[in-house]
Write a protein that holds these residues in place. Structure first.
Motif, mmCIF file in Angstrom:
data_model
loop_
_atom_site.group_PDB
_atom_site.id
_atom_site.type_symbol
_atom_site.label_atom_id
_atom_site.label_comp_id
_atom_site.label_asym_id
_atom_site.label_seq_id
_atom_site.Cartn_x
_atom_site.Cartn_y
_atom_site.Cartn_z
ATOM 1 N N HIS A 104 0.832 -1.199 0.000
ATOM 2 C CA HIS A 104 0.000 0.000 0.000
ATOM 3 C C HIS A 104 0.872 1.258 0.000
ATOM 4 O O HIS A 104 0.610 2.202 -0.747
ATOM 5 C CB HIS A 104 -0.931 -0.012 1.210
ATOM 6 C CG HIS A 104 -1.711 1.235 1.397
ATOM 7 N ND1 HIS A 104 -2.806 1.542 0.624
ATOM 8 C CD2 HIS A 104 -1.543 2.266 2.257
ATOM 9 C CE1 HIS A 104 -3.278 2.716 1.002
ATOM 10 N NE2 HIS A 104 -2.540 3.170 1.989
ATOM 11 N N LYS A 105 1.916 1.280 0.830
ATOM 12 C CA LYS A 105 2.818 2.425 0.903
ATOM 13 C C LYS A 105 3.553 2.624 -0.416
ATOM 14 O O LYS A 105 3.743 3.749 -0.874
ATOM 15 C CB LYS A 105 3.836 2.245 2.037
ATOM 16 C CG LYS A 105 3.250 2.362 3.403
ATOM 17 C CD LYS A 105 2.874 3.796 3.673
ATOM 18 C CE LYS A 105 2.484 3.973 5.117
ATOM 19 N NZ LYS A 105 2.114 5.343 5.405
ATOM 20 N N GLU A 106 3.999 1.514 -1.021
ATOM 21 C CA GLU A 106 4.695 1.609 -2.312
ATOM 22 C C GLU A 106 3.766 2.140 -3.395
ATOM 23 O O GLU A 106 4.165 2.983 -4.208
ATOM 24 C CB GLU A 106 5.267 0.240 -2.708
ATOM 25 C CG GLU A 106 6.430 -0.193 -1.838
ATOM 26 C CD GLU A 106 6.816 -1.650 -2.031
ATOM 27 O OE1 GLU A 106 6.104 -2.399 -2.749
ATOM 28 O OE2 GLU A 106 7.837 -2.055 -1.443
ATOM 29 N N LEU A 107 2.527 1.667 -3.419
ATOM 30 C CA LEU A 107 1.548 2.148 -4.392
ATOM 31 C C LEU A 107 1.256 3.630 -4.176
ATOM 32 O O LEU A 107 1.197 4.409 -5.128
ATOM 33 C CB LEU A 107 0.260 1.330 -4.309
ATOM 34 C CG LEU A 107 -0.870 1.753 -5.243
ATOM 35 C CD1 LEU A 107 -0.448 1.646 -6.706
ATOM 36 C CD2 LEU A 107 -2.113 0.921 -4.987
ATOM 37 N N LEU A 108 1.102 4.030 -2.927
ATOM 38 C CA LEU A 108 0.851 5.435 -2.611
ATOM 39 C C LEU A 108 2.017 6.313 -3.068
ATOM 40 O O LEU A 108 1.809 7.375 -3.663
ATOM 41 C CB LEU A 108 0.615 5.603 -1.106
ATOM 42 C CG LEU A 108 0.263 6.996 -0.622
ATOM 43 C CD1 LEU A 108 -1.024 7.490 -1.271
ATOM 44 C CD2 LEU A 108 0.131 6.997 0.896
ATOM 45 N N ALA A 109 3.249 5.872 -2.824
ATOM 46 C CA ALA A 109 4.428 6.633 -3.261
ATOM 47 C C ALA A 109 4.452 6.741 -4.785
ATOM 48 O O ALA A 109 4.770 7.805 -5.339
ATOM 49 C CB ALA A 109 5.708 5.978 -2.749
ATOM 50 N N HIS A 110 4.110 5.651 -5.463
ATOM 51 C CA HIS A 110 4.069 5.660 -6.932
ATOM 52 C C HIS A 110 2.998 6.637 -7.433
ATOM 53 O O HIS A 110 3.247 7.426 -8.354
ATOM 54 C CB HIS A 110 3.803 4.250 -7.463
ATOM 55 C CG HIS A 110 3.629 4.189 -8.944
ATOM 56 N ND1 HIS A 110 4.667 4.405 -9.819
ATOM 57 C CD2 HIS A 110 2.520 3.977 -9.700
ATOM 58 C CE1 HIS A 110 4.207 4.327 -11.065
ATOM 59 N NE2 HIS A 110 2.916 4.055 -11.012
ATOM 60 N N LEU A 111 1.821 6.599 -6.830
ATOM 61 C CA LEU A 111 0.746 7.501 -7.243
ATOM 62 C C LEU A 111 1.119 8.960 -6.983
ATOM 63 O O LEU A 111 0.818 9.838 -7.802
ATOM 64 C CB LEU A 111 -0.558 7.147 -6.525
ATOM 65 C CG LEU A 111 -1.209 5.837 -6.945
ATOM 66 C CD1 LEU A 111 -2.405 5.523 -6.053
ATOM 67 C CD2 LEU A 111 -1.609 5.856 -8.405
ATOM 68 N N GLN A 112 1.774 9.224 -5.858
ATOM 69 C CA GLN A 112 2.220 10.588 -5.572
ATOM 70 C C GLN A 112 3.248 11.040 -6.603
ATOM 71 O O GLN A 112 3.225 12.183 -7.055
ATOM 72 C CB GLN A 112 2.796 10.690 -4.163
ATOM 73 C CG GLN A 112 1.733 10.644 -3.095
ATOM 74 C CD GLN A 112 2.306 10.627 -1.694
ATOM 75 O OE1 GLN A 112 3.400 10.116 -1.453
ATOM 76 N NE2 GLN A 112 1.557 11.166 -0.746
ATOM 77 N N HIS A 113 4.130 10.125 -6.987
ATOM 78 C CA HIS A 113 5.152 10.477 -7.981
ATOM 79 C C HIS A 113 4.501 10.820 -9.324
ATOM 80 O O HIS A 113 4.833 11.841 -9.920
ATOM 81 C CB HIS A 113 6.165 9.339 -8.151
ATOM 82 C CG HIS A 113 7.267 9.685 -9.102
ATOM 83 N ND1 HIS A 113 8.329 10.479 -8.737
ATOM 84 C CD2 HIS A 113 7.442 9.382 -10.407
ATOM 85 C CE1 HIS A 113 9.118 10.641 -9.774
ATOM 86 N NE2 HIS A 113 8.608 9.982 -10.795
ATOM 87 N N ILE A 114 3.575 9.994 -9.769
ATOM 88 C CA ILE A 114 2.969 10.283 -11.076
ATOM 89 C C ILE A 114 2.035 11.490 -11.014
ATOM 90 O O ILE A 114 1.790 12.123 -12.038
ATOM 91 C CB ILE A 114 2.266 9.050 -11.711
ATOM 92 C CG1 ILE A 114 1.104 8.559 -10.865
ATOM 93 C CG2 ILE A 114 3.255 7.948 -11.975
ATOM 94 C CD1 ILE A 114 0.322 7.416 -11.498
ATOM 95 N N ALA A 115 1.541 11.822 -9.815
ATOM 96 C CA ALA A 115 0.686 13.002 -9.685
ATOM 97 C C ALA A 115 1.495 14.295 -9.702
ATOM 98 O O ALA A 115 0.977 15.332 -10.103
ATOM 99 C CB ALA A 115 -0.121 12.922 -8.390
#
Length: 187
Positions: free
Chosen positions: A117-128
């Motif tokens: 979940h944390k890795e996905l959140l970091a990825h989503l923040q990066h692409i945002a």
């Protein structure tokens, strides 16, 4: 309906995906369900008697000690997160719910692995907030940081400088050489 014995309850607990942990007031593990092995990478026998802080990420130890004191003072705490170092050296993001049991002088906690979940959140923040081509901050991140900087300058009665770079005629590069070449130029 058959009556469950404590031994059979323990057997059921060992089928849970989450880890059930019991620690003494000093933070030493007294009990760990079998769910601890996939979570921490250690068998429960390897952790029993050892301090939980041995396994907590060094940057999270102080926060973890404060949470433990809070649990013992207030009686419970939900959704506390910290990081543990697994046996293989990887980092696990753990979410805890814990309760202080005054009669036995122990903390009982349930641990869930929220690393994915944390890795996905970091990825989503990066692409945002970052351009996928150049990996530079995008307009949304720029505007956020600009507002923060303006607010800080106002608070501190300071000033702010901003540099603007414009690429005139870049459309001609794309038109003449193609978008792939233009993308390489931007990168």
């Amino acid at each position: 309906m058959p009556k469950l014995s404590l031994a059979s309850l323990s057997d059921y607990i060992d089928h849970l995906l989450e880890a059930i942990c019991i620690v003494d007031p000093n933070g030493h593990f007294l009990y760990l369900s079998s769910g601890c092995e996939p979570l921490f990478g250690y068998r429960s026998e390897e952790m029993i008697g050892r301090s939980m802080l041995e396994f907590v990420h060094p940057e999270d130890r102080e926060r973890t000690l404060l949470a433990a004191k809070d649990i013992m003072a207030v009686g419970q705490k939900s959704d506390f997160e910290n990081r543990y170092i697994r046996k293989d050296g990887s980092v696990a993001h753990i979410q805890w719910s814990a309760r202080w049991v005054e009669e036995q002088q122990v903390r009982v906690a349930v641990a869930r692995d929220v690393t994915k979940h944390k890795e996905l959140l970091a990825h989503l923040q990066h692409i945002a907030f970052y351009d996928p081509l150049t990996h530079l901050p995008n307009r949304a991140l720029f505007e956020d940081r600009l507002q923060q900087s303006l607010a800080r300058a106002r608070r501190e009665h300071g000033s702010l400088a901003l540099c603007f770079v414009d690429l005139d005629g870049f459309k001609q590069i794309n038109d003449q050489y193609g978008h792939v070449f233009g993308d390489h130029c931007l990168q």
